[in-house]
Design an enzyme around this catalytic site. Sequence first.
Site, PDB file in Angstrom:
ATOM      1  N   SER A 142      42.811  48.846  35.026  1.00 41.18           N
ATOM      2  CA  SER A 142      41.538  49.369  34.030  1.00 41.18           C
ATOM      3  C   SER A 142      41.880  50.729  34.344  1.00 41.18           C
ATOM      4  CB  SER A 142      40.450  49.251  35.128  1.00 41.18           C
ATOM      5  OG  SER A 142      39.341  50.067  34.755  1.00 41.18           O
ATOM      6  N   TYR A 167      35.658  47.941  42.334  1.00 36.18           N
ATOM      7  CA  TYR A 167      36.150  47.284  41.062  1.00 36.18           C
ATOM      8  C   TYR A 167      37.487  47.934  40.920  1.00 36.18           C
ATOM      9  CZ  TYR A 167      37.196  46.743  36.351  1.00 36.18           C
ATOM     10  OH  TYR A 167      37.973  46.298  35.273  1.00 36.18           O
TER      11      TYR A 167
END
Length: 373
Positions: A142, A167
Amino acid sequence: MKILVTGTAGFIGFHLAKHLLERGDEVIGVDNINDYYDVNLKYSRLNEHGISQSQIQYGKEVESVKYPGYKFVKADLTDKTALQNIFSEYKIDAVCNLAAQAGVRYSLTNPEAYIESNIVGFLNVLECCRHAKIKHLLYASSSSVYGLNKKMPFSVNNNVDHPISLYAASKKSNELMAHAYSHLFNLPTTALRFFTVYGPWGRPDMALFIFVKAIMEGKPIRVFNNGNMSRDFTYIDDIVEGIVHLIDKPAVHNATWNAFEPDPASSKAPFSVFNIGRGAPVSLLEFINEIESNIGVIANKEYLPMQDGDVADTWADISGLKNELNYTPKISVKEGVRNFVEWYKMFYCPDKEVKKRSRIKISDQNSIFSTRI
């Protein structure tokens, strides 16, 4: 090729499976169909590929009635036995691991979900790939891994050791774990750092979906950091194109890698990292403007401070994909937003009218919008 794609009930996995099937590959799809967001949307995606909800049972294969080369198995990556059974059953050439616990803000209140899915689940994938001698493992990372980095555009050659959400930390952990397996077991691995993916069949927790839903229902939208944000919004077709380019090019040893000046994006092991984005950031307000233009309504905007775990700007340096694989994003934000709005209307409200808080002529949009900034 026979390709295992995890997360095929998810947004990116759904589109990737379709692309691979249409080019002639065989796909083994895996998803646990959890309730992080609307499971009906997930089942609808599967149904689009000929996988009927009524046939789905945990651990059991379902064959697509639309694509002869598509088989789906409901399974959780944290279930090591179920995953081992899948790897044993099918002679898999490559794995694209897109299944993960997504969302930055959700990680602030549900951290355990990220450790289970993104760490334990990914370890199981690595172990299965290692023992099955998979030719190439690609996995979703990401743009969030860039964290506190301010140097723009974000480059895979820069250090990313300062995440600002769990995350992001879990995705950086995936890259480190993959490198260890590449080094120890000669497993070719490629990290896919996605930048703000959007498009039809998108996730309900993403900004575009949230904004369109609110505007269509006549509700206000929340604009964080008072609108002073930009994102490298990347249309789903361009994301999939980038993945497919990389599936066919397994990571290799970098013969010029220098241990005294180590490049984070490659290694003496068969390991690589790529940004997949448009390489052209768009301001949040411009993005909202495009949504308003397509719906024909000016949104009621609530300007709020920055949220914890978020960053003001993202911008992908995609020179690696461009130079090595001739990758060129094709879909403009204008076209991409239009496609999403058309899909949303068709899927969620084909027989409903937009609630008209302030119906406008599209030709008046820019002047009205600019006075409200």
